[in-house]
Write a protein that holds these residues in place. Structure first.
Motif, short mmCIF file in Angstrom:
data_model
loop_
_atom_site.label_atom_id
_atom_site.label_comp_id
_atom_site.label_asym_id
_atom_site.label_seq_id
_atom_site.Cartn_x
_atom_site.Cartn_y
_atom_site.Cartn_z
N GLN A 75 0.82 -1.20 0.00
CA GLN A 75 0.00 0.00 0.00
C GLN A 75 0.87 1.26 0.00
O GLN A 75 0.62 2.20 -0.77
CB GLN A 75 -0.93 0.00 1.21
N LEU A 76 1.89 1.29 0.86
CA LEU A 76 2.74 2.47 0.94
C LEU A 76 3.56 2.69 -0.33
O LEU A 76 3.72 3.83 -0.78
CB LEU A 76 3.67 2.38 2.16
N PHE A 77 4.07 1.62 -0.91
CA PHE A 77 4.83 1.77 -2.15
C PHE A 77 3.94 2.34 -3.25
O PHE A 77 4.36 3.16 -4.05
CB PHE A 77 5.44 0.43 -2.60
N ALA A 78 2.67 1.87 -3.30
CA ALA A 78 1.75 2.33 -4.33
C ALA A 78 1.34 3.78 -4.12
O ALA A 78 1.18 4.53 -5.09
CB ALA A 78 0.52 1.43 -4.36
N THR A 79 1.18 4.20 -2.86
CA THR A 79 0.67 5.55 -2.60
C THR A 79 1.76 6.58 -2.34
O THR A 79 1.58 7.74 -2.67
CB THR A 79 -0.31 5.55 -1.40
N GLU A 80 2.87 6.15 -1.75
CA GLU A 80 3.90 7.12 -1.36
C GLU A 80 5.23 6.90 -2.08
O GLU A 80 6.17 7.67 -1.88
CB GLU A 80 4.11 7.06 0.16
N GLY A 81 5.33 5.85 -2.87
CA GLY A 81 6.57 5.59 -3.60
C GLY A 81 7.54 4.74 -2.81
O GLY A 81 7.27 4.33 -1.68
N LEU A 82 8.67 4.48 -3.42
CA LEU A 82 9.65 3.57 -2.84
C LEU A 82 10.53 4.21 -1.78
O LEU A 82 11.29 3.52 -1.11
CB LEU A 82 10.54 2.98 -3.95
N GLY A 83 10.40 5.52 -1.59
CA GLY A 83 11.24 6.20 -0.62
C GLY A 83 10.86 5.95 0.83
O GLY A 83 11.63 6.28 1.73
N VAL A 84 9.70 5.35 1.06
CA VAL A 84 9.27 5.09 2.43
C VAL A 84 10.27 4.13 3.09
O VAL A 84 10.72 3.17 2.48
CB VAL A 84 7.82 4.55 2.46
N SER A 85 10.62 4.44 4.33
CA SER A 85 11.66 3.64 5.01
C SER A 85 11.08 2.35 5.59
O SER A 85 9.88 2.24 5.83
CB SER A 85 12.28 4.46 6.14
N LEU A 86 11.98 1.40 5.83
CA LEU A 86 11.56 0.14 6.46
C LEU A 86 10.99 0.41 7.86
O LEU A 86 10.03 -0.24 8.28
CB LEU A 86 12.73 -0.83 6.54
N ASP A 87 11.56 1.38 8.57
CA ASP A 87 11.06 1.71 9.91
C ASP A 87 9.64 2.27 9.84
O ASP A 87 8.81 1.97 10.70
CB ASP A 87 11.99 2.70 10.61
N GLU A 88 9.36 3.09 8.82
CA GLU A 88 8.00 3.64 8.67
C GLU A 88 7.02 2.53 8.30
O GLU A 88 5.89 2.52 8.78
CB GLU A 88 7.99 4.74 7.61
N ILE A 89 7.45 1.59 7.48
CA ILE A 89 6.59 0.45 7.14
C ILE A 89 6.28 -0.33 8.41
O ILE A 89 5.13 -0.72 8.65
CB ILE A 89 7.27 -0.44 6.08
N ALA A 90 7.29 -0.54 9.25
CA ALA A 90 7.08 -1.26 10.51
C ALA A 90 6.08 -0.52 11.38
O ALA A 90 5.14 -1.12 11.92
CB ALA A 90 8.42 -1.42 11.25
N ARG A 91 6.25 0.79 11.51
CA ARG A 91 5.35 1.59 12.35
C ARG A 91 3.91 1.47 11.87
O ARG A 91 3.00 1.20 12.63
CB ARG A 91 5.79 3.06 12.34
N ARG A 92 3.71 1.62 10.56
CA ARG A 92 2.35 1.58 10.02
C ARG A 92 1.76 0.17 10.02
O ARG A 92 0.55 0.00 10.05
CB ARG A 92 2.34 2.14 8.60
#
Length: 196
Positions: free
Chosen positions: A30-47
């Protein structure tokens, strides 16, 4: 494309670890599709509601997460194809192909990253890719028998057209517009339908 060997099979995970991994994959997709590949692994973990260590343990590098997301998406498409085969609907081919093209449009960033890293999903996940192709072939056979699909089209040609749809959607800068990407997909699907 690179002929890297497929990823080794992951060891069996405990139920909670499997749920966490699936949650990370869904969140990353979801994050890659909406926010691009720049999202960090830590942010993915948080969400995803898990600790950073959980993400880093399953996916030590972002490329590993890209690949896992793409393989997971293929598995979802295989499951959808299997369910469509069970319906007996001769038009189910077009339903699956539309879903495959929509998936490609939604996840173009991940697919582009894999291409840049010279990952070929057919090499990285050959069984899953073969299952999807088999589902398309089965649905195409049914569409042929019902007169719903052009009689001269093959499963390999259909798969090539799906791959071409991703390039067409990207070329038209339609990745962020479901309406535009769906319109391009429909143009391609119209070319596969039998003419009266």
């Amino acid at each position: 494309m690179s002929s890297r060997p497929p990823e080794p099979a992951a060891p069996a995970l405990r139920a909670d670890a499997r749920r966490n991994r699936e949650q990370v994959l869904r969140t990353a997709q979801q994050l890659f599709a909406t926010e691009g590949l720049g999202v960090s692994l830590d942010e993915i973990a948080r969400r995803a509601g898990v600790g950073p260590g959980t993400v880093h343990r399953h996916f030590p590098a972002k490329e590993a997460l890209y690949l896992a997301v793409a393989i997971d998406e293929l598995k979802q498409l295989v499951a959808e194809g299997t369910a469509l085969i069970a319906t007996g609907d001769p038009a189910a081919l077009f339903t699956l192909l539309a879903r495959m093209m929509a998936n490609g449009a939604e996840n173009v960033a991940v697919k582009s990253a894999l291409l840049a890293a010279e990952f070929d999903l057919r090499t990285a996940a050959p069984d899953v890719a073969a299952d999807l192709t088999r589902n398309v072939a089965d649905l195409l056979d049914r569409a042929h028998a019902a007169g719903a699909a052009r009689p001269d089209v093959t499963a390999d040609e259909v798969m090539a057209l799906v791959a071409g749809a991703f390039a067409a959607i990207r070329h038209a800068n339609a990745e962020t517009s479901r309406e535009r990407s769906a319109h391009i997909a429909e143009l391609i699907l119209d070319g596969l339908r039998a003419r009266p």
